[in-house]
Design a protein around this motif. Structure first.
Motif, PDB file in Angstrom:
ATOM      1  N   PRO A  85       0.830  -1.225   0.000  1.00  8.53           N
ATOM      2  CA  PRO A  85       0.000   0.000   0.000  1.00  8.53           C
ATOM      3  C   PRO A  85       0.859   1.269   0.000  1.00  8.53           C
ATOM      4  CG  PRO A  85      -0.804  -1.563   1.646  1.00  8.53           C
ATOM      5  CD  PRO A  85       0.475  -2.134   1.116  1.00  8.53           C
ATOM      6  N   ILE A  86       1.951   1.274   0.730  1.00  4.21           N
ATOM      7  CA  ILE A  86       2.817   2.456   0.750  1.00  4.21           C
ATOM      8  C   ILE A  86       3.485   2.634  -0.607  1.00  4.21           C
ATOM      9  CG2 ILE A  86       5.003   3.345   1.673  1.00  4.21           C
ATOM     10  CD1 ILE A  86       4.140   2.517   4.396  1.00  4.21           C
ATOM     11  N   GLU A  87       4.022   1.541  -1.161  1.00  4.46           N
ATOM     12  CA  GLU A  87       4.722   1.664  -2.446  1.00  4.46           C
ATOM     13  C   GLU A  87       3.787   2.164  -3.550  1.00  4.46           C
ATOM     14  OE1 GLU A  87       6.848  -2.046  -3.107  1.00  4.46           O
ATOM     15  OE2 GLU A  87       8.632  -1.144  -2.191  1.00  4.46           O
ATOM     16  N   ARG A  88       2.505   1.712  -3.499  1.00  2.12           N
ATOM     17  CA  ARG A  88       1.549   2.165  -4.524  1.00  2.12           C
ATOM     18  C   ARG A  88       1.317   3.667  -4.445  1.00  2.12           C
ATOM     19  NH1 ARG A  88      -0.979  -3.029  -4.079  1.00  2.12           N
ATOM     20  NH2 ARG A  88      -2.155  -2.388  -2.243  1.00  2.12           N
ATOM     21  N   ALA A  89       1.469   4.240  -3.248  1.00  4.10           N
ATOM     22  CA  ALA A  89       1.188   5.676  -3.065  1.00  4.10           C
ATOM     23  C   ALA A  89       2.388   6.564  -3.390  1.00  4.10           C
ATOM     24  CB  ALA A  89       0.738   5.914  -1.629  1.00  4.10           C
ATOM     25  N   LEU A  90       3.525   5.961  -3.715  1.00  2.00           N
ATOM     26  CA  LEU A  90       4.738   6.770  -3.904  1.00  2.00           C
ATOM     27  C   LEU A  90       4.759   7.502  -5.239  1.00  2.00           C
ATOM     28  CD1 LEU A  90       7.606   4.483  -2.518  1.00  2.00           C
ATOM     29  CD2 LEU A  90       6.508   6.461  -1.420  1.00  2.00           C
ATOM     30  N   GLU A  91       5.136   8.779  -5.193  1.00  3.62           N
ATOM     31  CA  GLU A  91       5.332   9.595  -6.397  1.00  3.62           C
ATOM     32  C   GLU A  91       6.829   9.626  -6.702  1.00  3.62           C
ATOM     33  OE1 GLU A  91       2.903  11.046  -8.023  1.00  3.62           O
ATOM     34  OE2 GLU A  91       1.327  10.483  -6.598  1.00  3.62           O
ATOM     35  N   ASP A  94       8.948  11.395  -4.206  1.00  6.56           N
ATOM     36  CA  ASP A  94       9.130  10.655  -2.946  1.00  6.56           C
ATOM     37  C   ASP A  94      10.312   9.700  -3.085  1.00  6.56           C
ATOM     38  OD1 ASP A  94       6.752  11.897  -2.242  1.00  6.56           O
ATOM     39  OD2 ASP A  94       5.513  10.157  -2.736  1.00  6.56           O
ATOM     40  N   ARG A 420       2.915  12.033   5.835  1.00 10.70           N
ATOM     41  CA  ARG A 420       1.837  12.100   4.843  1.00 10.70           C
ATOM     42  C   ARG A 420       1.276  10.698   4.570  1.00 10.70           C
ATOM     43  NH1 ARG A 420       3.869  12.816  -0.886  1.00 10.70           N
ATOM     44  NH2 ARG A 420       3.047  10.743  -1.270  1.00 10.70           N
ATOM     45  N   LEU A 421       2.158   9.708   4.441  1.00  7.80           N
ATOM     46  CA  LEU A 421       1.699   8.358   4.112  1.00  7.80           C
ATOM     47  C   LEU A 421       0.911   7.745   5.273  1.00  7.80           C
ATOM     48  CD1 LEU A 421       4.897   7.084   2.294  1.00  7.80           C
ATOM     49  CD2 LEU A 421       2.685   7.573   1.235  1.00  7.80           C
ATOM     50  N   ASP A 424      -2.602   9.068   4.836  1.00 14.37           N
ATOM     51  CA  ASP A 424      -3.354   8.601   3.649  1.00 14.37           C
ATOM     52  C   ASP A 424      -4.169   7.351   3.961  1.00 14.37           C
ATOM     53  OD1 ASP A 424      -2.390  10.677   2.240  1.00 14.37           O
ATOM     54  OD2 ASP A 424      -0.987   9.521   1.015  1.00 14.37           O
TER      55      ASP A 424
END
Ligand SMILES: [Zn+2]
Length: 424
Positions: A85-91, A94, A420-421, A424
């Motif tokens: 879930p964290i990796e999917r949210a990375l821009e 980041d 931030r993560l 989320d």
């Protein structure tokens, strides 16, 4: 104008010597006399130990973000509920800041070159380029077949290679990375191998990391992962394979005859409860073994010195034989073999060698008295003993001060991202 490192100890010679660096290479070693050029910058380094810089042959730099997260969860829970879930949210930005944090840690550990595999690879490359380190970088591809996302993955890998291979004054090379046999279909593997062959790139993958992986692969294909890759023909391309924990004698022969370079990651394998690779057996059969930390999520450090100490200790404990990995061998995993694994020219502390030099304080209470530099390095030294790091003659760390990375800024950006993560 060059730089003279005054009166250092060399790890492989008794006594003191000065080292002159010019145009990215070690130019002279010895007692400066009238023939040494004038006007050089002088680094007073008396008593510090000069060693060839260390190589981290397998990592995922941006995973420093996940350091210390759900450490005690079983692998599937850890991956599905925490990591993915964290990796999917990375821009991309980041990934850039996390890479810089990992690179700062790496430089402080005396590392001069790393092999990385991740996504948002342009951001990893941008950070690496700024850090001054050497690197073999790759985009980690995951696709069950060419028609199910594999084509797009190969295109990403190809674009990344076109953008970054040979860039950053030649410090960055690109590899093609199918993540593993169980995450990439056979047509994706073949496509990856032909892309690598066409462009003269290496393959970098994970191989036989866990018993489950090997058992499942045998059941599915009748072959072990190394035999399967040899059968596909992809090992004809120079390959860097991380882990190789569960390999039998036939697998080791396959690795040896195909010249596969292994990145041994003992701390990650221990932390995840996967086992320990048979380093002695592989080396005895002529397999080239380097050392890697893997990502910080499964280590938790990118500390190659600690990794090689752990490699020595665990090899000796398991084999009940103190000769199974000597301090000399352990150091070569992190230097000579690491450079070979990344396709870098050899570098010692001799005239003509690339100036990838690390200076260490060996006068601390925990390293005294200095009987044997190799033993000190393998068993007593720690990352905080690293005082200076030069890559291609360029200083990246001087007197423990980072010169290419604004560490405070990087730490605050990553702290902000972690916050931030969590929201989320
Ligand atoms: Zn890995």
């Amino acid at each position: 104008m060059g730089t003279v490192l005054r009166e250092v100890r060399r790890f492989d010679h008794p006594g003191f010597a000065s080292i002159r660096i010019a145009d990215g290479v070690i130019d002279r070693v010895g007692e400066p006399d009238a023939t040494w050029p004038k006007g050089d910058e002088v680094v007073e380094a008396r008593g510090r130990l000069a060693i060839p810089g260390l190589v981290n042959a397998h990592t995922h730099l941006p995973m420093v973000l996940l350091r210390g997260l759900a450490d005690d969860a079983p692998l599937s829970v850890w991956l599905e509920q925490h990591v993915w879930p964290i990796e999917r949210a990375l821009e991309p930005d980041d990934v850039y800041w996390c890479s810089l944090l990992a690179l700062a840690e790496s430089i402080r550990c005396g590392v001069v070159a790393i092999a990385d595999m991740y996504f948002h690879s342009d951001a990893v490359a941008r950070a690496t380029s700024e850090s001054g380190l050497r690197a073999l970088l790759s985009y980690g591809m995951i696709a069950p077949s060419l028609s199910e996302g594999g084509r797009a993955e190969l295109e990403k890998a190809e674009r990344f290679a076109a953008a970054w291979h040979g860039k950053a004054e030649g410090r960055i090379a690109v590899a093609v990375s199918p993540h593993a046999v169980y995450t990439c279909g056979d047509d994706v593997w073949r496509g990856a191998a032909s892309l690598a062959a066409e462009r003269g790139l290496m393959l970098h993958t994970h191989l036989s990391e866990t018993r489950d992986e090997v058992d499942a692969w045998r059941q599915k294909t009748g072959l072990t992962p190394p035999a399967y890759l040899e059968n596909l023909g992809v090992l004809a391309v120079p390959t860097l394979a991380a882990h190789c924990v569960h390999v039998d004698a036939a697998d080791i022969d396959i690795l040896a005859r195909n010249g596969v370079r292994v990145a041994h990651c003992p701390k990650s394998n221990a932390k995840l409860g996967s086992g320990i690779a048979p380093v002695r057996a592989m080396r005895d059969r002529g397999v080239r073994v380097a050392i890697g930390t893997d990502g910080a999520a499964s280590n938790d450090r990118l500390d190659v010195l600690e990794e090689l100490r752990f490699a020595c200790l665990v090899a000796r404990a398991l084999s009940e034989d103190a000769r199974s990995l000597s301090s000399r061998d352990a150091l070569s995993l992190a230097t000579t073999e690491g450079r070979l694994a990344l396709n870098l020219p050899k570098a010692g502390i001799e005239p003509g060698d690339p100036a990838d030099v690390v200076l260490m304080d060996v006068e601390g209470s925990h390293t005294a008295p200095p009987h044997d530099a190799r033993s000190t390095l393998a068993f007593a030294s720690q990352a905080s003993d690293v005082t200076d790091v030069f890559v291609g003659g360029r200083p990246l760390l001087r007197d423990r001060r980072l010169l290419t990375i604004d560490e405070e800024r990087v730490q605050s950006e990553v702290a902000r991202l972690a916050k931030r993560l969590r929201r989320d």
